[in-house]
Design an enzyme around this catalytic site. Structure first.
Site, PDB file in Angstrom:
ATOM      1  N   TYR A   1      13.138  17.855   4.089  1.00  0.00           N
ATOM      2  CA  TYR A   1      12.969  16.715   4.990  1.00  0.00           C
ATOM      3  C   TYR A   1      12.783  17.225   6.423  1.00  0.00           C
ATOM      4  O   TYR A   1      11.871  16.783   7.144  1.00  0.00           O
ATOM      5  CB  TYR A   1      14.199  15.812   4.901  1.00  0.00           C
ATOM      6  CG  TYR A   1      14.168  14.611   5.822  1.00  0.00           C
ATOM      7  CD1 TYR A   1      13.449  13.466   5.489  1.00  0.00           C
ATOM      8  CD2 TYR A   1      14.883  14.616   7.019  1.00  0.00           C
ATOM      9  CE1 TYR A   1      13.436  12.353   6.328  1.00  0.00           C
ATOM     10  CE2 TYR A   1      14.877  13.519   7.861  1.00  0.00           C
ATOM     11  CZ  TYR A   1      14.154  12.384   7.510  1.00  0.00           C
ATOM     12  OH  TYR A   1      14.139  11.298   8.350  1.00  0.00           O
TER      13      TYR A   1
ATOM     14  N   CYS B   1       0.852  -1.191   0.000  1.00  0.00           N
ATOM     15  CA  CYS B   1       0.000   0.000   0.000  1.00  0.00           C
ATOM     16  C   CYS B   1       0.889   1.242   0.000  1.00  0.00           C
ATOM     17  O   CYS B   1       1.889   1.295   0.717  1.00  0.00           O
ATOM     18  CB  CYS B   1      -0.899  -0.024   1.242  1.00  0.00           C
ATOM     19  SG  CYS B   1      -1.787   1.509   1.548  1.00  0.00           S
TER      20      CYS B   1
HETATM   21  N1  LIG Z   1      17.496   6.190   9.148  1.00  0.00           N
HETATM   22  C1  LIG Z   1      17.590   7.314   9.849  1.00  0.00           C
HETATM   23  O1  LIG Z   1      18.689   7.835  10.101  1.00  0.00           O
HETATM   24  C2  LIG Z   1      16.375   7.957  10.393  1.00  0.00           C
HETATM   25  C3  LIG Z   1      15.119   7.667   9.914  1.00  0.00           C
HETATM   26  N2  LIG Z   1      14.036   8.304  10.425  1.00  0.00           N
HETATM   27  C4  LIG Z   1      12.694   8.041   9.924  1.00  0.00           C
HETATM   28  O2  LIG Z   1      12.381   6.683  10.195  1.00  0.00           O
HETATM   29  C5  LIG Z   1      11.413   6.247   9.256  1.00  0.00           C
HETATM   30  C6  LIG Z   1      11.880   4.941   8.662  1.00  0.00           C
HETATM   31  O3  LIG Z   1      13.088   5.190   7.974  1.00  0.00           O
HETATM   32  P1  LIG Z   1      14.175   4.070   7.716  1.00  0.00           P
HETATM   33  O4  LIG Z   1      13.734   2.799   8.292  1.00  0.00           O
HETATM   34  O5  LIG Z   1      15.474   4.625   8.077  1.00  0.00           O
HETATM   35  O6  LIG Z   1      14.116   4.011   6.135  1.00  0.00           O
HETATM   36  P2  LIG Z   1      13.962   2.774   5.159  1.00  0.00           P
HETATM   37  O7  LIG Z   1      14.116   3.333   3.794  1.00  0.00           O
HETATM   38  O8  LIG Z   1      14.845   1.661   5.584  1.00  0.00           O
HETATM   39  O9  LIG Z   1      12.456   2.314   5.387  1.00  0.00           O
HETATM   40  C7  LIG Z   1      11.388   3.111   4.979  1.00  0.00           C
HETATM   41  C8  LIG Z   1      10.267   2.214   4.472  1.00  0.00           C
HETATM   42  O10 LIG Z   1       9.178   3.052   4.097  1.00  0.00           O
HETATM   43  C9  LIG Z   1       8.646   2.559   2.893  1.00  0.00           C
HETATM   44  N3  LIG Z   1       7.945   3.596   2.177  1.00  0.00           N
HETATM   45  C10 LIG Z   1       8.467   4.687   1.554  1.00  0.00           C
HETATM   46  N4  LIG Z   1       7.507   5.364   0.933  1.00  0.00           N
HETATM   47  C11 LIG Z   1       6.348   4.717   1.164  1.00  0.00           C
HETATM   48  C12 LIG Z   1       4.995   4.948   0.773  1.00  0.00           C
HETATM   49  N5  LIG Z   1       4.671   5.968  -0.015  1.00  0.00           N
HETATM   50  N6  LIG Z   1       4.059   4.096   1.205  1.00  0.00           N
HETATM   51  C13 LIG Z   1       4.394   3.035   1.971  1.00  0.00           C
HETATM   52  N7  LIG Z   1       5.643   2.748   2.343  1.00  0.00           N
HETATM   53  C14 LIG Z   1       6.608   3.597   1.943  1.00  0.00           C
HETATM   54  C15 LIG Z   1       9.861   2.058   2.132  1.00  0.00           C
HETATM   55  O11 LIG Z   1       9.492   1.156   1.107  1.00  0.00           O
HETATM   56  C16 LIG Z   1      10.686   1.428   3.228  1.00  0.00           C
HETATM   57  O12 LIG Z   1      10.377   0.060   3.373  1.00  0.00           O
HETATM   58  C17 LIG Z   1      11.258   7.373   8.247  1.00  0.00           C
HETATM   59  O13 LIG Z   1      10.113   8.124   8.550  1.00  0.00           O
HETATM   60  C18 LIG Z   1      12.501   8.193   8.455  1.00  0.00           C
HETATM   61  O14 LIG Z   1      12.298   9.520   8.058  1.00  0.00           O
HETATM   62  C19 LIG Z   1      14.145   9.194  11.450  1.00  0.00           C
HETATM   63  C20 LIG Z   1      15.350   9.510  11.969  1.00  0.00           C
HETATM   64  C21 LIG Z   1      16.574   8.931  11.475  1.00  0.00           C
HETATM   65  C1  LIG Z   2      21.920  15.258   4.091  1.00  0.00           C
HETATM   66  C2  LIG Z   2      22.084  13.788   4.143  1.00  0.00           C
HETATM   67  C3  LIG Z   2      21.472  13.147   5.331  1.00  0.00           C
HETATM   68  C4  LIG Z   2      21.663  11.672   5.197  1.00  0.00           C
HETATM   69  C5  LIG Z   2      21.171  10.953   6.375  1.00  0.00           C
HETATM   70  C6  LIG Z   2      20.065  10.037   6.000  1.00  0.00           C
HETATM   71  C7  LIG Z   2      18.952   9.924   6.716  1.00  0.00           C
HETATM   72  C8  LIG Z   2      18.719  10.752   7.886  1.00  0.00           C
HETATM   73  C9  LIG Z   2      17.487  10.740   8.442  1.00  0.00           C
HETATM   74  C10 LIG Z   2      17.182  11.601   9.544  1.00  0.00           C
HETATM   75  O1  LIG Z   2      16.062  11.649  10.051  1.00  0.00           O
HETATM   76  C11 LIG Z   2      18.245  12.451  10.014  1.00  0.00           C
HETATM   77  C12 LIG Z   2      18.600  12.253  11.409  1.00  0.00           C
HETATM   78  C13 LIG Z   2      19.654  12.954  11.793  1.00  0.00           C
HETATM   79  C14 LIG Z   2      20.387  13.901  10.915  1.00  0.00           C
HETATM   80  C15 LIG Z   2      21.674  13.441  10.424  1.00  0.00           C
HETATM   81  C16 LIG Z   2      22.767  14.022  10.827  1.00  0.00           C
HETATM   82  C17 LIG Z   2      22.491  15.090  11.811  1.00  0.00           C
HETATM   83  C18 LIG Z   2      23.560  15.815  12.347  1.00  0.00           C
HETATM   84  C19 LIG Z   2      22.712  16.570  13.299  1.00  0.00           C
HETATM   85  C20 LIG Z   2      23.439  17.351  14.194  1.00  0.00           C
HETATM   86  O2  LIG Z   2      23.894  18.417  13.773  1.00  0.00           O
HETATM   87  O3  LIG Z   2      23.560  16.929  15.346  1.00  0.00           O
END
Ligand SMILES: NC(=O)C1=CN([C@@H]2O[C@H](COP(=O)(O)OP(=O)(O)OC[C@H]3O[C@@H](n4cnc5c(N)ncnc54)[C@H](O)[C@@H]3O)[C@@H](O)[C@H]2O)C=CC1
Ligand SMILES: CCCCC/C=C\C=C\C(=O)C/C=C\C/C=C\CCCC(=O)O
Length: 459
Positions: free
Chosen positions: A153, A65
């Site tokens: 973002y 979905c």
């Molecule tokens: N990885 C990171 O450093 C951080 C991630 N987040 C947030 O955590 C959440 C999960 O991210 P991650 O697990 O890291 O990324 P990821 O890319 O591993 O997982 C994201 C999932 O969301 C799904 N997705 C994307 N668009 C979609 C849509 N339109 N409908 C349904 N599913 C969709 C993707 O297919 C994927 O399986 C995101 O909201 C991201 O912004 C927050 C802080 C840090």
């Molecule tokens: C511009 C490229 C960012 C790549 C990182 C990918 C995903 C990040 C997802 C987030 O939600 C970001 C979370 C933290 C920010 C990343 C670095 C932050 C440094 C923040 C700080 O100044 O402490």
């Protein structure tokens, strides 16, 4: 863990990364069912199969979905209810980071989270035949402060934070007994990172420079092959070739059983943040002695990593280690930090479950969503927050601030005051400036007890 026993959760973006790890964790905690929603069918099937292998077929479902289409998302909610007959938790977690597709990113990261929250209220709400429940919206560290390398973002994540903080107190949401919270993780080594650095931003060089000077972040992504595509990599142990769900190291992580001693109840096997015994019984916690009886010996001297080094030589862990950067600067807005009032002064306060007293800069009377009234307090020159409310009688739990407290309307009726003060009448304490040359502040105990002056050098 018993708290998930019999619960059913929907997790969007559950095919990979954070969502996949949440699914695995919920199943480990004996959730009755986890219903994964994701746009990526191939990845969804793969995760479904691996979680079925691990946890058994009946407790996990996957539905392809796109969360941008609210009618399709609603169809998935209905299907989940049809499969399990109940819904208790909704994690609006799906997200992307691509600064070149701005509208798409807002649609997925923000609009779909908003719609998912209202669907959750519709299908879990007590006024709609449900039993109430919890919505967990995945925001980000960059939803709390600016991030110049991914502005759109960051805007989407700020939107989640603002929406969540507002909708949580919407009358319809409260009366339906649905709690709405957001999580704000910093960087996690999921495919999002490698994909973003491949095609989601032009600021790769700046990002690498940024993390190079931030040891904590460098560690978090230490093995990411920037630009090498999205080979399967576990974000828990950083190993290649398996996902977090299959990571051998998660077994102890999930049970929080790492041999550490809990600062709240003293038991071995879990850390304070996972302590259930002390959760609503703050007075039983023994990490910090009550302030007025400790005198100078308990006065924090300096912060070293995640500890306060006391004058006595004792080290106390004051807040979760996760919020302490290696530089020693405390900066984690995911803690129960709120605005409050000390007298007429607006202050930033921390509801700190690792502390049994009250720490203020200068105070006569406090008015916060966690505690109001005259308080017994330890006076510190430069506490990490202007006001820290520990586990004193009458303090509300960190996850239960007074929902009707409003700083601008923070007035105290006599009747309310009597209720709030009923627990603390035996030791009402005033903090005063003693006017001495060195400006030391003293604690003066008044009220029912005889007047008692604390040691002068309490600062
Ligand atoms: N990885 C990171 O450093 C951080 C991630 N987040 C947030 O955590 C959440 C999960 O991210 P991650 O697990 O890291 O990324 P990821 O890319 O591993 O997982 C994201 C999932 O969301 C799904 N997705 C994307 N668009 C979609 C849509 N339109 N409908 C349904 N599913 C969709 C993707 O297919 C994927 O399986 C995101 O909201 C991201 O912004 C927050 C802080 C840090
Ligand atoms: C511009 C490229 C960012 C790549 C990182 C990918 C995903 C990040 C997802 C987030 O939600 C970001 C979370 C933290 C920010 C990343 C670095 C932050 C440094 C923040 C700080 O100044 O402490």
């Amino acid at each position: 863990m018993p708290e998930m026993n019999g619960k059913v959760a929907i997790i969007t973006g559950g095919a990979d990364g954070v969502g996949e790890a949440l699914a695995d964790d919920f199943l480990n905690r004996q959730a009755k069912g986890v219903y994964i929603i994701d746009i990526n069918e191939k990845q969804g099937q793969e995760t479904l199969n691996s979680l079925k292998d691990k946890h058994g077929a009946g407790r996990i479902q996957f539905r392809k979905c796109d969360v941008r289409y609210t009618d399709l998302l609603e169809g998935a909610f209905k299907d989940c209810l049809g499969q399990y007959g109940q819904l208790d938790i909704v994690c609006n977690n799906a997200g992307i980071l691509n600064e070149y597709t701005r509208k798409l990113m807002i649609d997925i990261n923000l609009t779909a989270v908003i719609e998912g929250t209202y669907l959750a209220v519709k299908y879990m709400g007590t006024q709609n035949g449900g039993k109430g429940g919890v919505v967990v919206n995945t925001a980000s560290r960059v939803g709390l402060s600016p991030y110049k390398l991914a502005a759109v973002y960051a805007a989407s994540k700020h939107g989640i934070v603002g929406f969540t903080r507002s909708v949580a107190f919407e009358p319809d949401v409260l009366s339906n007994e649905v709690r709405v919270v957001a999580i704000c993780p910093t960087i996690i080594d999921t495919n999002m990172v490698s994909i973003t650095l491949e095609k989601g931003t032009k600021y790769i060089k700046e990002f690498k420079q940024d993390i190079a000077v931030k040891p904590m972040l460098k560690t978090a992504i230490r093995n990411t092959d920037v630009g090498q595509g999205s080979s399967i990599r576990c974000y828990v142990c950083q190993g290649v070739g398996h996902r977090a769900a299959q990571c051998p190291s998660r077994v102890t992580d999930v049970n929080h059983d790492n041999g550490e001693q809990c600062l709240q109840c003293g038991a071995i096997g879990h850390v304070a943040k996972f302590c259930h015994r002390g959760r609503h019984r703050g007075q039983e916690r023994k990490s910090v002695k009550p302030s007025t009886t400790t005198g100078a010996a308990a006065v924090p001297k300096m912060i070293e990593k995640d500890h306060l080094l006391l004058a006595s030589g004792e080290q106390l862990k004051v807040v979760n280690g996760a919020c302490m950067e290696q530089s020693g600067v405390v900066e984690d807005r995911t803690l129960p930090v709120s605005q409050g009032k000390v007298g007429d002064t607006v202050v930033t306060m921390l509801r700190d479950t690792e502390c049994n007293g009250i720490i203020v800069k200068k105070s006569l009377e406090i008015d916060t969503p966690y505690l109001r009234g005259m308080v017994e307090a330890l006076c510190v020159q430069d506490p990490i927050y202007d006001l820290i409310v520990g586990n004193v009688p009458g303090a509300r739990p960190p996850d239960d601030p007074d929902p009707v407290w409003n700083m601008s309307e923070a007035v105290t009726t006599r009747a309310q005051e009597e209720i709030w003060l009923s627990d603390v009448t035996s030791t009402v304490v005033r903090l005063i400036e003693d006017g001495s040359a060195n400006g030391t502040t003293r604690l003066i105990r008044v009220g029912k007890d005889p007047v008692d002056v604390c040691p002068p050098n309490i600062e």
